[in-house]
Each structure stands twice: as C-alpha cells, then as structure tokens.
Design an enzyme around this catalytic site. Structure first.
Site, PDB file in Angstrom:
ATOM      1  N   PHE A 149     -88.599  29.673 113.192  1.00  0.00           N
ATOM      2  CA  PHE A 149     -87.225  30.139 112.997  1.00  0.00           C
ATOM      3  C   PHE A 149     -86.723  29.593 111.670  1.00  0.00           C
ATOM      4  CE2 PHE A 149     -82.684  29.987 112.913  1.00  0.00           C
ATOM      5  CZ  PHE A 149     -82.333  31.250 113.341  1.00  0.00           C
ATOM      6  N   ASP A 234     -89.025  22.915 106.239  1.00  0.00           N
ATOM      7  CA  ASP A 234     -87.686  23.347 106.643  1.00  0.00           C
ATOM      8  C   ASP A 234     -87.148  22.312 107.633  1.00  0.00           C
ATOM      9  OD1 ASP A 234     -85.411  24.425 107.753  1.00  0.00           O
ATOM     10  OD2 ASP A 234     -86.249  26.433 108.034  1.00  0.00           O
ATOM     11  N   LYS A 263     -77.284  22.622 107.971  1.00  0.00           N
ATOM     12  CA  LYS A 263     -76.637  22.173 109.195  1.00  0.00           C
ATOM     13  C   LYS A 263     -75.869  20.859 109.022  1.00  0.00           C
ATOM     14  CE  LYS A 263     -78.839  25.106 112.527  1.00  0.00           C
ATOM     15  NZ  LYS A 263     -80.117  25.730 112.296  1.00  0.00           N
TER      16      LYS A 263
END
Ligand code: PLP
Length: 407
Positions: A149, A234, A263
């Site tokens: 993802f 990531d 985030k």
C-alpha cells in the site's frame, strides 16, 4: 444584511445521514462522530469518550493536539503560513537539517501527502536511472511487493495488487514489477539492468501489519547495493517512533537510499510528507522539474520541525518499545481465546480474530460500544496503533475490552 443564524449542533445520527448524502462514499467509517480530542481520547457530539487506538493510521503518533506541536503551529500562524517555493521561507532550512540529522540522509524534498512523496520518489528514481545509472530512455522499472500500500493516485494504484484499489481505474502506468513480499530470491530474480529502484514498506501496514523475516531488509539493502539500484523505504506509516525505533529499518540497522515520510510528520495537524535521500539521488532534480504549491510551506515546516524535535529526545521510541512489550504480552494471552494470531512491533499490531466470532468490522463495532476505536483491515484482521503517548493503564484497559468483546 441578514445574518445566517448560528446552527445548533446536529446529533451524531443526523450528521452521519448528512455525510452519506453530501459526501462521496469512498470510506465506510465506524458510526462515531468526533467533535473534540485530546491526547489518546476523542469525544463525540453527544459527549461520549473513546480511546483512539487507531491514531489516524499513525498520523497521530504524538496524540491529538500534542501541546508542543499545537504551540509550534500557533506561533507560526502568527508569523507566516504560506510563501510558495517561489520565495525562501525562514522555517524550511531548519526542518530539512533536522530530518537529515534524524535519518542520517542528506537532502529533503518536502511534499504534503504520503501519496505525493511516493509519486515524487518514483519520478526521482526514474530520472536517477536515466541520468546516473544509464538506463535506456523510458525503460526504467521499479520493483514493488505484493500486498503493498503506497497511496491512491493513478500511478500508485497501477502497482497495487488490491483489486478494490485498482478495479475500474485503468489504464495504468507501466514500468513496475511486482514480487512476493519477504522473498529475497524472487527479488533478486526480478532485478535487471532496467531496475531503477526497489520500493517496499519495511512493515506492510495496510496488508495487516506484516513483518518480514529478520534479515529481509538487510537483504534488500545488499541486493540493491550490488545491483546498483536504489532502495526506497516507504516509512510513511511504519516510521517516526511507531515500532520502537525512529524508523522500522533501524531494527536491521539499514539505511535506504530514499526514505519516504508522511503521516506523523505533520503531527496530526497539517499534511506534511517528505522524500529524504542522499545528495547524489535527490540531486537529479533541477528547477522546474518537480514541485508543489504547498510543499515546504512555513506552517508545515514549523510543525514538522517540532515533530523532529520530539523524536530527537528518543522518548517516544522508548515508550513504543516498552509499551510494545505490554501490547505483545496482552495479545499473546488472547491467542486461542478469540485471537488466532497476531503480529506486532512496538505499539503496532495486526490481530487476526477467529472469523467465527466476527468480521474485523464487527469486532471494531463491538469495541466501539466499549469505548475503544480501532479499524479493521482485510476480513478478520484488526489493526491496533494507539498514540505513543498512551499510558500503561490505558493500554491495559483497551486489552481488557478486546478480551471482553472476544469472549
Ligand atoms: C498512508 C500511506 C501512504 C499514503 O499516504 P497519504 O497521506 O494517505 O497519501 C503511503 N504509504 C504508506 C505506507 C501509507 O501507510
């Protein structure tokens, strides 16, 4: 002139109905309408309190409205909030220097959302492949992992293996190869002279907090080094203290060529993301070739710098490691009592619930009724990722609630 009367607060039920009418249905939220929050707690419109065990998919690692981060944002609101990169601003240099110190890498490309950081890394890797590695024009490939993802843009869903994320959104961007996660032999086989980079999550969050075998990340580092291609980690969800270290790659003392942060980098206040990399990698970008109107804005840089300062103390990493033990012990005690298995590192767990007891969604709804907010992912897996500021007692009470709803 007539003034619109101040609207009285609508009930949770009315607001959910209104959202369902006025918003695109690209999410299926739990039926809770949050009106205020502090630390690990959120409160709904009717004043019911919930322990937030999702923490904005780890965007809230420091809790809701962390006082130091809110103060940094307030201070910056009173100075300057946006300049665009047409001009310099007095916050950006310090932010990038802080990131360099925190990560051991040299240069930062500031963006806003995680998906933009991933997109930026894809562009930089391709340009690096043509200009530095000498890959033939338009032939560069990037290797990714099954179950990944990395975000929601057209190019990113082009290399997703989740049919829900891809279906109906083609045609897709070419130039990606997908290999099984946690499989070094498959990765080695897939690398060839066209490979610009290997892009992976050091822990696959959305897939259910899948933790690769010890040695996998070091293996990816070694394979990419030998092949002369880039390792892009990531860490948008796994990074910034969540796993008990600053980065998830720190567990194997690995330094990638490009690191993607997002985030929690915005402290749950503003969207802030970054590509952090060595100078010879990010150095391929020249003026005009990439950018973002909001990327690197002074408000984002001020909050991002305050986040870096919090992490520089090591306190949050320590808390995540220590309380991670409590979480693991608690979940271990539930195996066989409604939990069929779990994976955890630091304050981050994917818990597979016995499907006979309920789907992940049903368990999440039952936990909500107990005042605990979590999110399901894929069938009967629930994801636990509280703010790193949670206390031992609060964590204990969340685990007790989980035991109760599984019983
Ligand atoms: C959330 C996430 C993204 C995308 O971030 P957005 O800010 O939602 O665009 C990318 N990669 C990983 C690993 C993520 O968890």
């Amino acid at each position: 002139m007539t003034l619109t009367p101040v609207r009285t607060q609508r009930s949770s039920e009315e607001l959910i109905r209104a959202e369902n009418t006025a918003l695109a249905h690209n999410y299926h939220p739990l039926p809770v309408v949050v009106a205020r929050a502090e630390g690990v707690w959120v409160e709904d419109v009717e004043g019911r309190r919930y322990l937030d065990m999702l923490a904005g998919y780890s965007a809230l690692n420091f809790g809701h409205r962390h006082p130091g981060l809110v103060a940094a944002a307030h201070r910056q609101l009173d100075e300057v909030t946006l300049t665009s990169r047409a001009f310099h601003n007095d916050r950006l240099a310090g932010f990038a220097e802080g990131l360099a110190e925190l990560t051991g890498l040299e240069m930062t490309l500031p963006m806003n959302t995680g998906a933009e950081a991933v997109e930026s890394a894809v562009k930089v890797a391709r340009k690096w492949a043509y200009e530095v590695k000498g890959v033939a024009p338009d032939r560069a490939t990037i290797i990714v992992a099954d179950g990944n993802f990395h975000g929601r843009t057209t190019t990113i869903v082009s290399f997703s293996t989740d049919e829900t994320a891809r279906g109906g959104f083609g045609p897709f961007t070419p130039g990606f190869r997908i290999v099984p996660y946690n499989d070094l032999a498959a990765l080695e086989n897939a690398i060839d002279e066209t490979t610009a980079a290997v892009l992976i999550e050091p822990i696959q969050g959305e897939a259910g907090v899948l933790i690769p075998d010890d040695g996998y990340l070091a293996g990816v580092r070694e394979l990419t080094r030998r092949a002369g291609c880039l390792f892009i980690a990531d860490e948008i969800q796994s990074g910034l203290g969540r796993t008990g270290t600053t980065l998830a790659v720190d567990h194997e003392s690995v330094v990638p060529d490009m690191l993607l942060l997002g985030k929690a980098l915005g402290g749950g206040i503003v969207p802030v993301s970054a590509v952090v990399a060595r100078r010879d990698v990010l150095g391929v970008l020249r003026p005009g070739e990439h950018g973002s109107t909001f990327g690197g804005n002074p408000l984002a840089a001020a909050v991002g710098s305050a986040v870096v300062d919090l992490l520089a103390t090591g306190e949050f990493q320590r808390r995540a490691a220590e309380l991670g033990e409590v979480l693991r012990d608690g979940l271990t005690g539930l195996v066989g009592k409604g939990v069929v298995g779990f994976r955890s590192r630091g304050l981050w767990a994917g818990v597979d619930v016995d499907p006979a007891i309920g789907s992940g969604r049903e368990i999440s709804e039952r936990l909500m009724a107990e005042g605990i907010l979590v999110k399901d992912t894929h069938g009967s897996t629930i994801r636990i990722a509280p703010p790193l500021t949670i206390t031992r007692e609060e964590l204990g009470s969340a685990l007790a609630s989980l035991e109760k709803v599984l019983g």
